[in-house]
Design a protein around this motif. Structure first.
Motif, PDB file in Angstrom:
ATOM      1  N   ASP A 176      44.776  70.470 -34.142  1.00 23.43           N
ATOM      2  CA  ASP A 176      46.173  70.667 -34.516  1.00 23.43           C
ATOM      3  C   ASP A 176      46.466  70.014 -35.855  1.00 23.43           C
ATOM      4  O   ASP A 176      47.362  70.451 -36.581  1.00 23.43           O
TER       5      ASP A 176
ATOM      6  N   ALA B 199      42.168  63.136 -29.144  1.00 23.02           N
ATOM      7  CA  ALA B 199      43.621  63.078 -29.018  1.00 23.02           C
ATOM      8  C   ALA B 199      44.064  61.628 -29.067  1.00 23.02           C
ATOM      9  O   ALA B 199      43.261  60.713 -28.918  1.00 23.02           O
TER      10      ALA B 199
ATOM     11  N   ARG C  90      56.515  73.118 -31.739  1.00 24.19           N
ATOM     12  CA  ARG C  90      56.958  71.814 -31.238  1.00 24.19           C
ATOM     13  C   ARG C  90      58.277  71.366 -31.881  1.00 24.19           C
ATOM     14  O   ARG C  90      58.811  70.318 -31.505  1.00 24.19           O
TER      15      ARG C  90
ATOM     16  N   GLN D  18      51.484  64.034 -30.433  1.00 22.35           N
ATOM     17  CA  GLN D  18      51.551  65.275 -29.660  1.00 22.35           C
ATOM     18  C   GLN D  18      50.316  66.158 -29.831  1.00 22.35           C
ATOM     19  O   GLN D  18      50.110  67.076 -29.042  1.00 22.35           O
TER      20      GLN D  18
ATOM     21  N   ASN E 199      46.841  67.740 -29.500  1.00 19.17           N
ATOM     22  CA  ASN E 199      45.780  67.744 -28.499  1.00 19.17           C
ATOM     23  C   ASN E 199      44.417  67.471 -29.130  1.00 19.17           C
ATOM     24  O   ASN E 199      43.520  66.956 -28.470  1.00 19.17           O
ATOM     25  N   ARG E 200      44.288  67.829 -30.412  1.00 18.07           N
ATOM     26  CA  ARG E 200      43.012  67.656 -31.104  1.00 18.07           C
ATOM     27  C   ARG E 200      43.283  67.177 -32.527  1.00 18.07           C
ATOM     28  O   ARG E 200      44.038  67.809 -33.268  1.00 18.07           O
TER      29      ARG E 200
END
Length: 224
Positions: free
Chosen positions: A116, A152, A181, A203, A205-206
């Motif tokens: 992300d 994360a 988001r 926030q 995830n990666r």
């Protein structure tokens, strides 16, 4: 209109002699599938003329100039995010300097990792002396999760706040992640970067890292 892979948002307010070299570095990027969105936040010096010349130069794959009455850096960045069409997004400062492989390295890393957000290293570029100073603290590798190339925030609770800096310009973001988001810059008189950046990191995830100096952050500039 064909969607570019990368949207680059460049916010500008009274950048004077710094703006032209910054634009030169963007024009010289090895990765060419990008749109450049310049948001002029009511500049009162010669910045508007520099931007108009850049727009007319044909040096950029796609160039969009947005002008607004002075509303501050948060509003300018949010305006750029709204205009971004690319799969990925970068939010650059218009007094910094960039390695020609910045866009190529960042899009490759975030694309291959499925992250992300990806973060690169920077050094400091002294406005007065022209000298570069290493800044190892921009990414503190010892605080990153051991043995993981993609991670994360939950993998290392201290990571988002201690391992990375709370500025937006050394990062590339997945545009859909930011927009879905509702991640925005709050309208604060200063330090508006931190709420945006740390919400992104918490926030995501990666998260991925590009372990190389790709940005030269200008310091000691009057009016910065």
């Amino acid at each position: 209109m064909v969607r570019p892979i990368l949207s680059v948002v460049l916010t500008v307010y009274n950048m004077g002699e710094c703006l032209a070299p910054c634009l030169d570095d963007i024009a010289a990027q090895t990765f060419r599938d990008f749109e450049l969105i310049c948001v002029d936040d009511g500049s009162t010096d010669g910045s508007a003329n520099v931007l108009a010349q850049a727009e007319a130069s044909g040096r950029f794959p796609s160039f969009t100039l947005v002008t607004q009455a002075n509303a501050g850096p948060a509003a300018a960045r949010n305006r750029g995010i709204d205009a971004a069409r690319g799969e990925y997004l970068m939010l650059l400062d218009s007094d910094d300097r960039f390695e020609p492989t910045l866009f190529e390295s960042m899009t490759k890393r975030i694309g291959q990792s499925g992250a992300d957000v990806a973060v690169c290293r920077a050094d400091e570029f002294d406005n007065d002396s022209g000298k570069h100073r290493p800044t190892e603290w921009t990414i503190r590798k010892e605080l990153l999760p051991s043995g993981k190339s993609v991670f994360a925030a939950a993998d290392a609770p201290a990571c988002p706040f201690s391992a990375f800096m709370g500025w937006p310009w050394d990062k590339i973001y997945r545009t859909a992640f930011v927009k879905e988001r509702g991640l925005r810059f709050p309208n604060l008189p200063n330090a508006e970067d931190f709420p945006f950046v740390y919400r992104v990191l918490c926030q995501a995830n990666r998260i991925a890292v590009v372990d190389g100096v790709l940005i030269h952050h200008r310091v000691k500039r009057a009016g910065s």
